[in-house]
Scaffold this motif. Sequence first.
Motif, PDB file in Angstrom:
ATOM      1  N   GLN A  26       0.829  -1.207   0.000  1.00 33.36           N
ATOM      2  CA  GLN A  26       0.000   0.000   0.000  1.00 33.36           C
ATOM      3  C   GLN A  26       0.863   1.256   0.000  1.00 33.36           C
ATOM      4  OE1 GLN A  26      -3.382   0.225  -0.279  1.00 33.36           O
ATOM      5  NE2 GLN A  26      -3.309  -1.971  -0.631  1.00 33.36           N
ATOM      6  N   ALA A  27       1.966   1.225   0.738  1.00 33.74           N
ATOM      7  CA  ALA A  27       2.870   2.372   0.775  1.00 33.74           C
ATOM      8  C   ALA A  27       3.506   2.608  -0.593  1.00 33.74           C
ATOM      9  CB  ALA A  27       3.949   2.151   1.838  1.00 33.74           C
ATOM     10  N   VAL A  28       3.865   1.529  -1.287  1.00 31.47           N
ATOM     11  CA  VAL A  28       4.446   1.650  -2.631  1.00 31.47           C
ATOM     12  C   VAL A  28       3.407   2.217  -3.595  1.00 31.47           C
ATOM     13  CG1 VAL A  28       5.356   0.341  -4.592  1.00 31.47           C
ATOM     14  CG2 VAL A  28       6.210  -0.107  -2.297  1.00 31.47           C
ATOM     15  N   ALA A  33       1.390   6.872  -6.812  1.00 34.62           N
ATOM     16  CA  ALA A  33       0.386   7.899  -7.108  1.00 34.62           C
ATOM     17  C   ALA A  33       0.999   9.295  -6.971  1.00 34.62           C
ATOM     18  CB  ALA A  33      -0.808   7.749  -6.175  1.00 34.62           C
ATOM     19  N   PHE A  34       1.811   9.489  -5.936  1.00 35.87           N
ATOM     20  CA  PHE A  34       2.487  10.775  -5.741  1.00 35.87           C
ATOM     21  C   PHE A  34       3.434  11.062  -6.911  1.00 35.87           C
ATOM     22  CE2 PHE A  34       6.249  13.066  -4.231  1.00 35.87           C
ATOM     23  CZ  PHE A  34       5.670  14.246  -3.816  1.00 35.87           C
ATOM     24  N   ALA A  73       8.496   3.497  -8.253  1.00 39.79           N
ATOM     25  CA  ALA A  73       8.178   3.171  -6.860  1.00 39.79           C
ATOM     26  C   ALA A  73       8.611   1.748  -6.513  1.00 39.79           C
ATOM     27  CB  ALA A  73       6.688   3.361  -6.604  1.00 39.79           C
ATOM     28  N   GLU A  74       8.428   0.801  -7.436  1.00 43.98           N
ATOM     29  CA  GLU A  74       8.841  -0.585  -7.204  1.00 43.98           C
ATOM     30  C   GLU A  74      10.353  -0.689  -7.005  1.00 43.98           C
ATOM     31  OE1 GLU A  74       7.460  -2.940 -10.477  1.00 43.98           O
ATOM     32  OE2 GLU A  74       5.349  -2.621  -9.967  1.00 43.98           O
ATOM     33  N   LYS A  75      11.104   0.166  -7.680  1.00 38.34           N
ATOM     34  CA  LYS A  75      12.568   0.128  -7.607  1.00 38.34           C
ATOM     35  C   LYS A  75      13.125   0.988  -6.475  1.00 38.34           C
ATOM     36  CE  LYS A  75      13.109  -2.479 -11.201  1.00 38.34           C
ATOM     37  NZ  LYS A  75      13.599  -3.826 -11.094  1.00 38.34           N
ATOM     38  N   GLY A  76      12.270   1.529  -5.629  1.00 38.73           N
ATOM     39  CA  GLY A  76      12.728   2.323  -4.490  1.00 38.73           C
ATOM     40  C   GLY A  76      12.308   3.767  -4.547  1.00 38.73           C
TER      41      GLY A  76
END
Length: 95
Positions: A26-28, A33-34, A73-76
Motif C-alpha cells: 500500500q505504501a508503494v 500515485a504521488f 516506486a517498485e525500484k525504491g
Amino acid sequence: MQDLQPIPVAPTGATPAQTEQKLRAQAVQLEAAFLSEMLKCAEVGRPMDSFGGGIGEEQFASFLRDAYSEKMAEKGGIGLAESIFHALTKGQGHV
C-alpha cells in the motif's frame, strides 16, 4: 483522558508478516500515485509539437505516467514508501 490504542490494520488471524507485506504494498502504491502527479506537473508524456500523436496521445499520456511511476516506486522511488510504511507500522509493533 484515555490512552489511545492503535487500530489493528490486519484482519483477525493474519500473521505479522502478511500484515507487513500488505502495508508495504500500500505504501508503494501511494508513492506511485504521488510520483505520477509529480510527473504530470513536469509534463512527462506531453505530446510533442511536431510529429505528435494527436488526441489519442493526449488521452493515453496518463497511462504512460502511471506506468513510469509504478516502476519507479517498485525500484525504491524517492524513499517515500519506506517513510509511509514506517509511519503506518509505528504503533503496530512491527518496526
